[in-house]
Enzyme design. Structure first.
Site, PDB file in Angstrom:
ATOM      1  N   HIS A 271       0.852  -1.177   0.000  1.00  0.00           N
ATOM      2  CA  HIS A 271       0.000   0.000   0.000  1.00  0.00           C
ATOM      3  C   HIS A 271       0.893   1.234   0.000  1.00  0.00           C
ATOM      4  CE1 HIS A 271      -3.061   2.811   0.989  1.00  0.00           C
ATOM      5  NE2 HIS A 271      -3.973   1.870   0.933  1.00  0.00           N
TER       6      HIS A 271
ATOM      7  N   TYR B   5      -7.262  10.792   4.439  1.00  0.00           N
ATOM      8  CA  TYR B   5      -7.199  11.745   5.554  1.00  0.00           C
ATOM      9  C   TYR B   5      -8.098  12.909   5.197  1.00  0.00           C
ATOM     10  CZ  TYR B   5      -2.949   9.298   7.100  1.00  0.00           C
ATOM     11  OH  TYR B   5      -2.041   8.356   7.534  1.00  0.00           O
TER      12      TYR B   5
ATOM     13  N   PRO C 223      -1.908   6.813  17.424  1.00  0.00           N
ATOM     14  CA  PRO C 223      -1.984   6.073  16.159  1.00  0.00           C
ATOM     15  C   PRO C 223      -2.007   6.977  14.922  1.00  0.00           C
ATOM     16  CG  PRO C 223      -4.095   5.960  17.319  1.00  0.00           C
ATOM     17  CD  PRO C 223      -3.148   6.716  18.212  1.00  0.00           C
TER      18      PRO C 223
ATOM     19  N   LYS D 261       2.745   4.035  14.021  1.00  0.00           N
ATOM     20  CA  LYS D 261       4.133   3.638  14.324  1.00  0.00           C
ATOM     21  C   LYS D 261       4.249   2.600  15.433  1.00  0.00           C
ATOM     22  CE  LYS D 261       6.250   6.744  11.706  1.00  0.00           C
ATOM     23  NZ  LYS D 261       6.601   6.286  10.359  1.00  0.00           N
TER      24      LYS D 261
ATOM     25  N   TYR E 208       6.821   8.972   7.012  1.00  0.00           N
ATOM     26  CA  TYR E 208       5.543   8.259   7.070  1.00  0.00           C
ATOM     27  C   TYR E 208       5.769   6.754   7.052  1.00  0.00           C
ATOM     28  CZ  TYR E 208       0.617   7.416   5.849  1.00  0.00           C
ATOM     29  OH  TYR E 208      -0.695   7.015   5.842  1.00  0.00           O
TER      30      TYR E 208
END
Ligand code: RFL
Length: 403
Positions: free
Chosen positions: A83, A213, A305, A309, A400
């Site tokens: 992804h 997002y 979250p 990570k 990221y």
């Protein structure tokens, strides 16, 4: 004779007593077993609970490399999916970043945490590992000696004990390892980010082929694929909200508005099978060692979250700790163990920094006063920079997916 002395009179011993069968404890246990170091894993929950607890899903490329290096990646190679695209939606429009073509050029692997945990514990048990389910660690005693011991209680309340040369606290934020640290032994850096999310798991296929997002005046909404049949959604909510106040209808209505489904495509609806309030908080313990007791994973530091990570840091810490324990116990070299805390903390703080950056990117500052309006303009400038600046995009991609 005190209670703890009477418990101490019976019990078992091994080299390393591991508390907790999450990603941190199970990676550590597999690596120690492979290296011939004795260990036991004490897990409070039963096997069914451990194998079905849905949490993380996005594994960084380095996490996959760690698991591959130690022969722990067969399941995720079969069932994981690459992804690499995230989509940002705002009142000004939407844009996509394909981070496999940015920064270090790495994708995530989406593999539900409960499946990874199942793979890890199945392998450990098949290789002869000792894992005690339904065995709660009550306290770690004598951590500042070379014979620390763990007081346990089974599901029927029967007491027991395990003595080791070392204890690895991989039992999360509310576990016995943290509780057993003497006052003042470690510093706890703590930050409540003042933001809460409703963490949702829907029995519905993903609605877009990207992490979504959505930044909306009603609050943040997030979309993350888990499997072809399940999707994790997040909805920013008031801190202190009860999940019961969010009916399925209200959840889907709010997701539809905040994700701007009318403009960008309908969401696939389905039954909501998990709904919990997650307060975005950070805490980091320093150092990650007190005598013979070491902390790893969420026990070492909790990370919100927002940047996905936590499980990745847990796997990384487990590898560093395993190699250091093997050096100490098999090769009589205590050097790596003495550097464990500093090495892990460097990774943890870097992840915390990015997580805070994400929190500031995704949420409006509360209120309508001058400060809130100023912060909101800065946030919009940050989003715009991410949309247009290749340098900013490379930095984002590095952080990221990196760990
Ligand atoms: P875990 O997984 O919590 O495992 C700890 C284990 O210890 C047991 N335990 C005890 N056992 C014996 N005695 C006691 N006294 C005990 N107390 C507790 C527990 O039953 C449990 O089995 O900790 P670990 O191994 O450190 O792993 C950490 C990760 O689980 C966590 O950081 C992630 O799930 C965070 N996270 C995510 N991380 C990612 O890297 N990517 C993601 O996409 C991601 N999504 C998430 C997340 C966490 C979430 N929640 C739970 C807030 C999504 C959500 C909703």
């Amino acid at each position: 004779m005190t209670d703890s002395q009477s418990v101490r009179d019976t019990g078992d011993s091994t080299d390393v007593v591991i508390l907790g069968a999450g990603p941190a404890g199970l990676v550590l246990a597999n690596l120690l077993l492979d290296a011939g170091v004795g260990c036991v894993v004490l897990e409070r929950a039963d096997r069914e609970h451990v194998q079905t607890r849905a949490r993380a899903g996005f594994l960084a490329a380095n996490t996959v490399r760690v698991l591959e290096r130690h022969g722990l990646a067969d399941g995720l190679r079969r069932g994981g999916r690459e992804h690499s695209v995230c989509e940002f939606r705002t009142g000004d429009g939407r844009f996509r970043l394909d981070y496999s073509g940015l920064g270090r050029g790495e994708p995530h692997t989406v593999y539900p945490q409960q499946e990874l945990v199942t793979d890890l514990l199945t392998r450990f048990l098949a290789a002869g590992g000792d894992l005690r389910f339904a065995t709660e660690a009550v306290a770690v005693h004598d951590p500042d000696t070379t014979q620390p011991w763990v007081e346990t209680r089974d599901a029927d309340g029967r007491p027991g004990r395990w003595t080791g040369r070392y204890v690895a606290g991989c039992d999360g934020r509310h576990g016995a390892a943290r509780r057993s640290l003497p006052p003042g032994a470690v510093r706890i850096h703590r930050r409540d980010h003042g933001v809460s999310w409703l963490g949702l798991l829907a029995e519905a296929p993903p609605s877009l082929d990207a992490v979504g997002y959505a930044m909306h005046e009603r609050g943040f909404a997030g979309h993350m694929a888990r499997t072809p049949e399940t999707t994790r959604y997040y909805l920013q909510c008031e801190p202190g909200t009860s999940p019961a106040s969010w009916s399925e209808e209200r959840i889907w209505d709010e997701l539809t508005v905040r994700m701007r489904a009318a403009d960008y495509g309908a969401l696939h609806h389905g039954r909501i099978v998990q709904s919990t309030v997650v307060d975005l908080e950070s805490d980091v313990l320093e150092p990650l060692r007190h005598g013979s007791l070491f902390l790893a994973g969420d026990a070492a530091g909790l990370i919100s979250p927002s940047a996905a990570k936590g499980a990745n840091l847990a796997v990384l810490a487990a590898e560093i700790l395993a190699e250091a324990l093997v050096d100490d116990l098999r090769n009589a070299d205590p050097g790596p163990l003495s550097r464990y805390s500093a090495r892990c903390l460097a990774h943890i703080w870097r992840a915390q920094e990015f997580s805070l950056w994400m929190i500031r990117l995704l949420h409006r500052a509360p209120g309508q006063d001058d400060e809130a309006l100023f912060q909101e303009q800065l946030r919009r400038a940050r989003v715009e920079s991410l949309r247009t600046s290749r340098t900013h995009q490379d930095w984002f991609a590095d952080n990221y997916v990196g760990i």
